[in-house]
Design a protein around this motif. Structure first.
Motif, PDB file in Angstrom:
ATOM      1  N   PRO A  74     -25.420  23.064 -26.989  1.00 15.32           N
ATOM      2  CA  PRO A  74     -25.402  22.366 -28.278  1.00 15.32           C
ATOM      3  C   PRO A  74     -24.108  21.572 -28.443  1.00 15.32           C
ATOM      4  CG  PRO A  74     -24.953  24.696 -28.590  1.00 15.32           C
ATOM      5  CD  PRO A  74     -25.302  24.527 -27.145  1.00 15.32           C
ATOM      6  N   VAL A  75     -24.206  20.421 -29.083  1.00 13.80           N
ATOM      7  CA  VAL A  75     -23.040  19.570 -29.284  1.00 13.80           C
ATOM      8  C   VAL A  75     -23.126  18.938 -30.662  1.00 13.80           C
ATOM      9  CG1 VAL A  75     -24.173  17.567 -28.218  1.00 13.80           C
ATOM     10  CG2 VAL A  75     -21.676  17.662 -28.341  1.00 13.80           C
ATOM     11  N   ILE A  76     -21.972  18.785 -31.300  1.00 11.79           N
ATOM     12  CA  ILE A  76     -21.858  18.073 -32.575  1.00 11.79           C
ATOM     13  C   ILE A  76     -20.996  16.849 -32.330  1.00 11.79           C
ATOM     14  CG2 ILE A  76     -20.994  18.177 -34.944  1.00 11.79           C
ATOM     15  CD1 ILE A  76     -21.514  21.180 -34.893  1.00 11.79           C
ATOM     16  N   ILE A  77     -21.515  15.680 -32.652  1.00  9.64           N
ATOM     17  CA  ILE A  77     -20.779  14.445 -32.426  1.00  9.64           C
ATOM     18  C   ILE A  77     -20.224  13.928 -33.749  1.00  9.64           C
ATOM     19  CG2 ILE A  77     -22.167  13.840 -30.409  1.00  9.64           C
ATOM     20  CD1 ILE A  77     -23.727  11.886 -32.161  1.00  9.64           C
ATOM     21  N   THR A  78     -19.173  13.117 -33.672  1.00  5.57           N
ATOM     22  CA  THR A  78     -18.618  12.503 -34.874  1.00  5.57           C
ATOM     23  C   THR A  78     -19.356  11.205 -35.179  1.00  5.57           C
ATOM     24  OG1 THR A  78     -16.952  11.292 -33.600  1.00  5.57           O
ATOM     25  CG2 THR A  78     -16.351  13.490 -34.407  1.00  5.57           C
ATOM     26  N   GLN A  79     -19.121  10.671 -36.365  1.00  9.66           N
ATOM     27  CA  GLN A  79     -19.826   9.462 -36.765  1.00  9.66           C
ATOM     28  C   GLN A  79     -19.448   8.265 -35.897  1.00  9.66           C
ATOM     29  OE1 GLN A  79     -18.948   8.678 -40.849  1.00  9.66           O
ATOM     30  NE2 GLN A  79     -16.784   8.285 -40.523  1.00  9.66           N
ATOM     31  N   GLU A  80     -18.205   8.237 -35.347  1.00  7.16           N
ATOM     32  CA  GLU A  80     -17.818   7.158 -34.447  1.00  7.16           C
ATOM     33  C   GLU A  80     -18.629   7.219 -33.151  1.00  7.16           C
ATOM     34  OE1 GLU A  80     -14.925   7.591 -37.472  1.00  7.16           O
ATOM     35  OE2 GLU A  80     -15.539   9.099 -36.010  1.00  7.16           O
ATOM     36  N   THR A  81     -18.898   8.447 -32.664  1.00  3.67           N
ATOM     37  CA  THR A  81     -19.740   8.602 -31.478  1.00  3.67           C
ATOM     38  C   THR A  81     -21.167   8.177 -31.786  1.00  3.67           C
ATOM     39  OG1 THR A  81     -18.357  10.486 -30.821  1.00  3.67           O
ATOM     40  CG2 THR A  81     -20.454  10.225 -29.688  1.00  3.67           C
TER      41      THR A  81
ATOM     42  N   ALA B 141     -20.683  15.144 -37.429  1.00 11.13           N
ATOM     43  CA  ALA B 141     -19.516  15.364 -38.284  1.00 11.13           C
ATOM     44  C   ALA B 141     -18.933  14.021 -38.695  1.00 11.13           C
ATOM     45  CB  ALA B 141     -18.469  16.200 -37.550  1.00 11.13           C
ATOM     46  N   GLY B 142     -18.167  14.027 -39.772  1.00 13.96           N
ATOM     47  CA  GLY B 142     -17.481  12.812 -40.190  1.00 13.96           C
ATOM     48  C   GLY B 142     -16.329  12.508 -39.252  1.00 13.96           C
ATOM     49  N   THR B 143     -15.488  11.597 -39.665  1.00 13.75           N
ATOM     50  CA  THR B 143     -14.311  11.248 -38.867  1.00 13.75           C
ATOM     51  C   THR B 143     -13.459  12.489 -38.626  1.00 13.75           C
ATOM     52  OG1 THR B 143     -14.262   8.986 -39.696  1.00 13.75           O
ATOM     53  CG2 THR B 143     -12.203   9.888 -38.846  1.00 13.75           C
ATOM     54  N   TYR B 144     -13.017  12.674 -37.382  1.00 16.84           N
ATOM     55  CA  TYR B 144     -12.175  13.825 -37.023  1.00 16.84           C
ATOM     56  C   TYR B 144     -10.969  13.279 -36.258  1.00 16.84           C
ATOM     57  CZ  TYR B 144     -10.905  18.487 -35.311  1.00 16.84           C
ATOM     58  OH  TYR B 144     -10.244  19.663 -35.040  1.00 16.84           O
ATOM     59  N   ARG B 145      -9.839  13.176 -36.961  1.00 22.43           N
ATOM     60  CA  ARG B 145      -8.642  12.562 -36.362  1.00 22.43           C
ATOM     61  C   ARG B 145      -7.611  13.634 -36.036  1.00 22.43           C
ATOM     62  NH1 ARG B 145      -5.669   8.829 -39.009  1.00 22.43           N
ATOM     63  NH2 ARG B 145      -6.060   9.728 -41.047  1.00 22.43           N
TER      64      ARG B 145
ATOM     65  N   ALA C 174     -16.483  14.799 -29.769  1.00 16.05           N
ATOM     66  CA  ALA C 174     -17.627  15.707 -29.759  1.00 16.05           C
ATOM     67  C   ALA C 174     -17.117  17.138 -29.724  1.00 16.05           C
ATOM     68  CB  ALA C 174     -18.530  15.435 -28.562  1.00 16.05           C
ATOM     69  N   PHE C 175     -17.818  18.027 -30.454  1.00 19.95           N
ATOM     70  CA  PHE C 175     -17.517  19.457 -30.450  1.00 19.95           C
ATOM     71  C   PHE C 175     -18.534  20.152 -29.549  1.00 19.95           C
ATOM     72  CE2 PHE C 175     -16.113  17.797 -34.538  1.00 19.95           C
ATOM     73  CZ  PHE C 175     -14.828  18.285 -34.628  1.00 19.95           C
ATOM     74  N   LEU C 176     -18.031  20.925 -28.588  1.00 22.11           N
ATOM     75  CA  LEU C 176     -18.893  21.691 -27.700  1.00 22.11           C
ATOM     76  C   LEU C 176     -18.761  23.169 -28.042  1.00 22.11           C
ATOM     77  CD1 LEU C 176     -18.476  18.933 -26.228  1.00 22.11           C
ATOM     78  CD2 LEU C 176     -18.818  20.174 -24.089  1.00 22.11           C
ATOM     79  N   ARG C 177     -19.877  23.852 -28.128  1.00 23.77           N
ATOM     80  CA  ARG C 177     -19.871  25.247 -28.566  1.00 23.77           C
ATOM     81  C   ARG C 177     -19.424  26.190 -27.465  1.00 23.77           C
ATOM     82  NH1 ARG C 177     -23.998  29.725 -29.014  1.00 23.77           N
ATOM     83  NH2 ARG C 177     -23.412  30.917 -30.882  1.00 23.77           N
ATOM     84  N   VAL C 178     -18.584  27.147 -27.861  1.00 26.97           N
ATOM     85  CA  VAL C 178     -18.209  28.271 -27.001  1.00 26.97           C
ATOM     86  C   VAL C 178     -18.900  29.496 -27.577  1.00 26.97           C
ATOM     87  CG1 VAL C 178     -16.332  29.676 -26.097  1.00 26.97           C
ATOM     88  CG2 VAL C 178     -15.986  27.219 -26.449  1.00 26.97           C
ATOM     89  N   SER C 179     -19.838  30.056 -26.870  1.00 27.95           N
ATOM     90  CA  SER C 179     -20.621  31.174 -27.383  1.00 27.95           C
ATOM     91  C   SER C 179     -19.787  32.456 -27.399  1.00 27.95           C
ATOM     92  CB  SER C 179     -21.861  31.388 -26.516  1.00 27.95           C
ATOM     93  OG  SER C 179     -21.492  31.853 -25.233  1.00 27.95           O
ATOM     94  N   PRO C 180     -20.153  33.418 -28.225  1.00 30.06           N
ATOM     95  CA  PRO C 180     -19.432  34.698 -28.262  1.00 30.06           C
ATOM     96  C   PRO C 180     -19.451  35.421 -26.916  1.00 30.06           C
ATOM     97  CG  PRO C 180     -20.852  34.469 -30.179  1.00 30.06           C
ATOM     98  CD  PRO C 180     -21.208  33.344 -29.256  1.00 30.06           C
ATOM     99  N   GLN C 181     -20.440  35.127 -26.076  1.00 31.57           N
ATOM    100  CA  GLN C 181     -20.544  35.790 -24.776  1.00 31.57           C
ATOM    101  C   GLN C 181     -19.672  35.119 -23.713  1.00 31.57           C
ATOM    102  OE1 GLN C 181     -23.356  34.738 -26.538  1.00 31.57           O
ATOM    103  NE2 GLN C 181     -23.591  36.775 -27.479  1.00 31.57           N
TER     104      GLN C 181
END
Length: 395
Positions: A155-162, A190-194, A206-213
């Motif tokens: 899973p990935v969360i991208i910013t609005q610029e991406t 996500a919105g702007t992330y500076r 982009a935010f990449l998930r690190v799972s608890p495992q």
């Protein structure tokens, strides 16, 4: 009147050449410095996209502990920190934390079937709890949670610029982004992330998930901790003590993000202040030069001014002519300066927005006209006070 002024300036073009050159160079300097300040000011007004207040960064150094034991020790440290009074949330993160100056850049691409568009962005590896720690602003979709444990894609969360680069005019939710031999699936925007700081331009990320495992440690040795308001040195000391007690031979460095932001801002602003100071001294020298040239010009033209007064010209007309002449000279210098400045947006110099250059051009032009007009006021007043009989008798 205006045509007459241009004729006078043209007839004395050799005498005015150095003055025009001086104004041209002053404009170029003001334009460059103004572009830098406008660019910085626009970035400073843009929201950071996260809440850094009451967040501490904990950098862990495992020392000589074997690699196989580091992840387990880190988990014990995290559980212990969560239990401390004053600690609200704890999350692991990659080292490119806010205001750290670190980056982890890579290309984000669409599949070839979708057009193959790509953008170079900063990758942030974060845990689910990062939403509680930094409170990034989501504008579409959701944040990471337990539903992603069963996902076959990362899973990935991208910013609005991406999003604007990869998915213009369409929703990115559920879309696939290749990542080497794996695939990422967009679950949120996500919105702007500076994270690069207050004066940085909003860029793709982009935010990449690190799972608890996930038991990795090497690229997740940093913790971000949200503490209660008012937490201070006592809690910091307690955290350091607990880390040392659990991780034998470990060391840690705890820095509030607010302090890290202030240090980074000071590092960036100091050269800007120095640049402005140098620019101010140069402009003062230009002003003194203009004032001196005008003073000398009036002394050389006393007979001409006296003759005009004898023929009926009013003091206001004489004063207006002197100011008008210097403004026309300034126009020649500004025309050359604007011709040079126009090349910056046309050639895409520095890769900043065209609006930055246009604003800097307007500010530099207004300042040059104001400067020359102010420098001409006193000499024009002296010229208006010349008595025709005295001037003609001197001749």
């Amino acid at each position: 009147m205006l045509r007459h002024l241009f004729t006078l300036i043209w007839n004395r073009k050799r005498a005015n050449f150095l003055l025009i050159t001086e104004i041209f160079l002053a404009f170029v300097i003001l334009f460059v410095v103004g572009s830098t300040l406008v660019y910085s000011q626009q970035n400073y007004r843009t929201p950071l996209g996260f809440d850094y207040e009451q967040v501490w960064q904990v950098d862990l150094d495992p020392g000589m502990q074997p690699r196989a034991q580091r992840a387990a020790t880190q988990r014990q440290v995290i559980q212990r920190l969560k239990s401390l009074p004053g600690v609200r949330f704890v999350a692991r993160s990659s080292s490119n934390t806010p205001f750290s100056g670190n980056s982890n850049r890579s290309d984000l691409r669409r599949t070839k079937e979708s057009g193959g568009a790509y953008v170079n962005g900063n990758f942030y590896y974060v845990e689910d709890a990062m939403r509680d720690v930094l409170a990034p602003h989501l504008i579409e979709g959701r944040w990471f949670d337990k539903r992603d444990d069963a996902s076959t894609r990362q899973p990935v969360i991208i910013t609005q610029e991406t999003r604007e680069k990869l998915f213009p005019g369409e929703s990115p939710l559920g879309k696939i982004i290749p990542n080497g031999d794996q695939e990422m699936q967009v679950v949120g925007v996500a919105g702007t992330y500076r994270a690069s700081g207050d004066l940085s331009e909003p860029r793709a990320a982009a935010f990449l998930r690190v799972s608890p495992q996930d038991t990795s440690f090497e690229h997740l040795e940093t913790l971000l901790v949200r503490v209660q308001p008012g937490a201070g040195a006592a809690l910091e000391k307690r955290m350091t003590t607990e880390i040392l007690a659990i991780g034998k031979g470990w060391s840690s460095n705890i820095t509030p993000l607010a302090e890290q932001r202030a240090a980074q801002l000071k590092l960036i602003v100091t050269p800007l202040v120095a640049l402005v100071v140098v620019c101010v001294f140069l402009i003062i020298n230009v002003a003194l030069g203009l004032f001196g040239v005008l003073w000398q010009t009036i002394n050389q033209r006393r007979t001409e001014i006296g003759l005009r007064r004898a023929l009926g010209a009013s003091a206001r007309a004489i004063s207006a002519q002197i100011v008008g002449e210097i403004l026309v000279v300034s126009t020649f210098g500004l025309a050359l300066g604007l011709l040079v400045a126009a090349q910056f947006p046309l050639l895409g110099v520095l890769g900043v927005k065209t609006s930055v250059y246009l604003t800097a051009m307007l500010l530099a032009t207004a300042l040059i006209y104001t400067l020359t007009a102010v420098c001409a006021l006193y000499p024009s007043w002296l010229a208006a006070g010349i008595h025709p009989a005295v001037a003609l008798r001197e001749e």
